[in-house]
Design an enzyme around this catalytic site. Structure first.
Site, PDB file in Angstrom:
ATOM      1  N   TRP A 103       0.835  -1.208   0.000  1.00  0.00           N
ATOM      2  CA  TRP A 103       0.000   0.000   0.000  1.00  0.00           C
ATOM      3  C   TRP A 103       0.866   1.253   0.000  1.00  0.00           C
ATOM      4  O   TRP A 103       0.535   2.243  -0.648  1.00  0.00           O
ATOM      5  CB  TRP A 103      -0.984  -0.014   1.161  1.00  0.00           C
ATOM      6  N   ASP A 173      -1.163   6.947   6.379  1.00  0.00           N
ATOM      7  CA  ASP A 173      -2.290   6.082   6.025  1.00  0.00           C
ATOM      8  C   ASP A 173      -2.559   5.196   7.240  1.00  0.00           C
ATOM      9  O   ASP A 173      -1.745   4.339   7.575  1.00  0.00           O
ATOM     10  CB  ASP A 173      -1.894   5.237   4.796  1.00  0.00           C
ATOM     11  N   LYS A 197     -12.195  -1.464   7.815  1.00  0.00           N
ATOM     12  CA  LYS A 197     -11.512  -2.346   8.761  1.00  0.00           C
ATOM     13  C   LYS A 197     -12.009  -2.063  10.186  1.00  0.00           C
ATOM     14  O   LYS A 197     -12.707  -2.871  10.767  1.00  0.00           O
ATOM     15  CB  LYS A 197     -10.007  -2.201   8.655  1.00  0.00           C
TER      16      LYS A 197
HETATM   17  N1  PMP Z   1      -4.070   1.396   2.690  1.00  0.00           N
HETATM   18  C1  PMP Z   1      -4.101   0.301   3.468  1.00  0.00           C
HETATM   19  C2  PMP Z   1      -3.239   0.246   4.693  1.00  0.00           C
HETATM   20  C3  PMP Z   1      -4.919  -0.785   3.119  1.00  0.00           C
HETATM   21  O1  PMP Z   1      -4.951  -1.881   3.888  1.00  0.00           O
HETATM   22  C4  PMP Z   1      -5.715  -0.690   1.953  1.00  0.00           C
HETATM   23  C5  PMP Z   1      -6.646  -1.780   1.517  1.00  0.00           C
HETATM   24  N2  PMP Z   1      -6.876  -2.818   2.307  1.00  0.00           N
HETATM   25  C6  PMP Z   1      -5.624   0.456   1.165  1.00  0.00           C
HETATM   26  C7  PMP Z   1      -4.814   1.485   1.586  1.00  0.00           C
HETATM   27  C8  PMP Z   1      -6.425   0.600  -0.090  1.00  0.00           C
HETATM   28  O2  PMP Z   1      -7.712   0.887   0.269  1.00  0.00           O
HETATM   29  P1  PMP Z   1      -8.973   0.825  -0.706  1.00  0.00           P
HETATM   30  O3  PMP Z   1      -9.153  -0.585  -1.114  1.00  0.00           O
HETATM   31  O4  PMP Z   1     -10.058   1.335   0.192  1.00  0.00           O
HETATM   32  O5  PMP Z   1      -8.695   1.734  -1.831  1.00  0.00           O
END
Ligand code: PMP
Length: 361
Positions: A103, A173, A197
Site C-alpha cells: 500500500w 495512512d 476495517k
Molecule cells: N491502505 C491500506 C493500509 C490498506 O490496507 C488498503 C486496503 N486494504 C488500502 C490502503 C487501499 O484501500 P482501498 O481498497 O479502500 O482503496
C-alpha cells in the site's frame, strides 16, 4: 459466537455485533422517520444530524483539535494515494515516502505522477517484515511532506512510535489501525483511513487534515479531488456515502460507550498479546514480523510448509473461522483481529492452532 462465523478478514471485516443489531433494528424505520438511512436524502435534517454527530464523536474519540478538518470522502484509500500529493505538493513538489509494503508502494508510485518523489527507506529487502529506520537528517530539506503507512495490513507491521521527521509534515495512512490506539493528531499534517476495517462497511474514507494545508491544490484539480471543496461543503459537495457514514457514526458511539480508544487499545493489546504469545512458543507456527514492529491488527504467521498452511486454513474454515489465508503476495496465514473481533474469537483460533499442532506433529 455460534450463528455467526468468526471472521478474520483483512477488510471489509467484522463489525461490532451490537452495532449490526442496532442497524438491523433501524433498517426499515430510522428513529420514527418511516425511512431507512439507505433511502434518506442527504439534505434532510436527520442525515445532517447523523453526519454532524459522527464527526463530533470521532473528534472526541481521537481528540482532534479544531484546526483540523474531518472529511468523509469516497474513493477508498486508493484515491488518497493521489489526493494527498495533488493537495500537499504545493511548494517544492518533493516528498519522501517510506516503503513498508504494497500500500505504501502504491501510494509512492501514484505520487510520482505529481512531483519529485523519493523512497527514503524501504523494508523490501526482507519482504516487508519490519519497519525500516531512517534518520530525520536523511529527509530532503525542502520536502512538502513525509509519507508513511502506519499499519501494513498485508505484512502485519506497524509503527509502534510516531516516526521522527523533525519539522517536516507527516502524512499517515491509518486505514488498518485507526481507533485502535491513542494517537497525537497534532504530530501529523494529514491522517487518512478507509473505513472497511475498524470503522464501517466499505464506502467512506476519513481524512483528518490540518486546516492550513487545505486550499492550495492546483487550479486544474478535478473538483472531487480538492480537499477544500469537501471542507467548505461539510463533506456534502456531492452525495456522500450516507449509509457508511451512518454505520461509522454508530461504531463511534459504540466505542465511546465502552470507554473510548484507551479501553479499545487495552482490549486490542490483550487479544494480540495472547496470539503472539502462542506463536512465540509454538513449535509449528512462526510469526513473520520483527517483534518490535508487530501489528495489533494483522497477525501474520507461517508453518514453513505451504501445504500445511493450506490444510490449516481449510480446517479453520470448517470450524467457522473465515479468511485466515495470508495475502496472495505473501502466502502463509494472516489473522486480522481488528477492534470488533471479540476476545473469544482469538481464543477459538488459539484452541484450534493447538489442536492442529498436536494432530500434525
Ligand atoms: N491502505 C491500506 C493500509 C490498506 O490496507 C488498503 C486496503 N486494504 C488500502 C490502503 C487501499 O484501500 P482501498 O481498497 O479502500 O482503496
Amino acid at each position: 459466537m455460534g450463528y455467526r462465523a468468526i471472521n478474520f478478514s483483512a477488510g471489509p471485516s467484522t463489525l461490532p455485533e451490537e452495532v449490526l443489531k442496532k442497524a438491523a433494528a433501524e433498517m426499515l424505520n430510522y428513529e420514527g422517520t418511516g425511512e431507512s438511512v439507505m433511502e434518506m436524502s442527504h439534505r434532510s435534517a436527520e442525515f445532517q444530524k447523523i453526519i454532524d454527530d459522527a464527526e463530533q464523536n470521532l473528534r472526541d474519540l481521537m481528540n482532534i483539535p479544531d484546526d483540523y478538518y474531518v472529511l468523509f470522502l469516497q474513493g477508498g484509500g486508493t484515491l488518497q494515494f493521489s489526493m494527498v500529493p495533488i493537495n500537499l505538493l504545493t511548494n517544492s513538489k518533493k516528498a519522501d515516502y517510506i516503503i513498508t509494503g504494497n500500500w505504501a508502494k502504491k501510494a509512492y508510485e501514484e505520487a510520482q505522477k505529481f512531483g519529485d518523489i523519493r523512497a527514503l527507506a524501504s523494508s523490501a529487502d526482507k519482504n516487508f517484515s519490519y519497519i525500516p529506520k531512517f534518520k530525520k537528517e536523511d529527509i530532503r530539506e525542502d520536502v512538502d511532506y513525509v509519507y508513511v503507512c502506519y499499519n501494513n495490513t498485508i505484512y502485519g507491521t506497524h509503527y509502534n512510535e510516531v516516526p521522527d521527521v523533525g519539522d517536516h509534515l507527516l502524512v499517515a495512512d491509518m486505514s488498518s489501525c485507526v481507533l485502535s490506539e491513542e494517537i497525537d493528531v497534532t504530530k501529523f499534517g494529514l491522517i487518512y483511513a478507509g473505513a472497511q476495517k475498524n470503522v464501517a462497511p466499505a464506502g467512506v474514507t476519513i481524512v483528518i487534515v490540518r486546516k492550513d494545508l487545505v486550499g492550495h491544490a492546483p487550479e486544474n484539480t478535478p473538483i472531487y479531488l480538492d480537499y477544500a471543496i469537501h471542507a467548505k461543503k461539510g463533506s456534502m459537495y456531492n452525495t456522500p456515502p450516507c449509509y457508511s457514514i451512518y454505520m461509522a457514526g454508530e461504531v463511534f458511539k459504540y466505542l465511546k460507550s465502552i470507554g473510548g480508544v484507551k479501553e479499545m487499545h487495552e482490549r486490542d493489546v490483550r487479544k494480540a498479546g495472547k496470539l503472539y504469545d502462542y506463536l512465540d512458543h509454538s513449535e509449528m507456527f512462526t510469526p513473520t514480523v520483527a517483534k518490535e514492529d508487530r501489528s495489533l491488527m494483522n497477525v501474520t504467521f507461517v508453518t514453513g510448509d505451504p501445504e500445511l498452511d493450506k490444510k490449516f486454513v481449510a480446517g479453520a474454515r470448517e470450524r467457522g473461522m473465515l479468511n485466515l489465508a495470508g495475502h496472495r503476495t505473501t502466502g502463509g496465514m494472516r489473522a486480522s483481529i481488528y477492534n470488533a473481533m471479540p476476545e473469544e474469537g482469538v481464543d477459538a483460533l488459539i484452541a484450534y492452532m493447538k489442536e492442529f499442532e498436536d494432530e500434525n506433529k
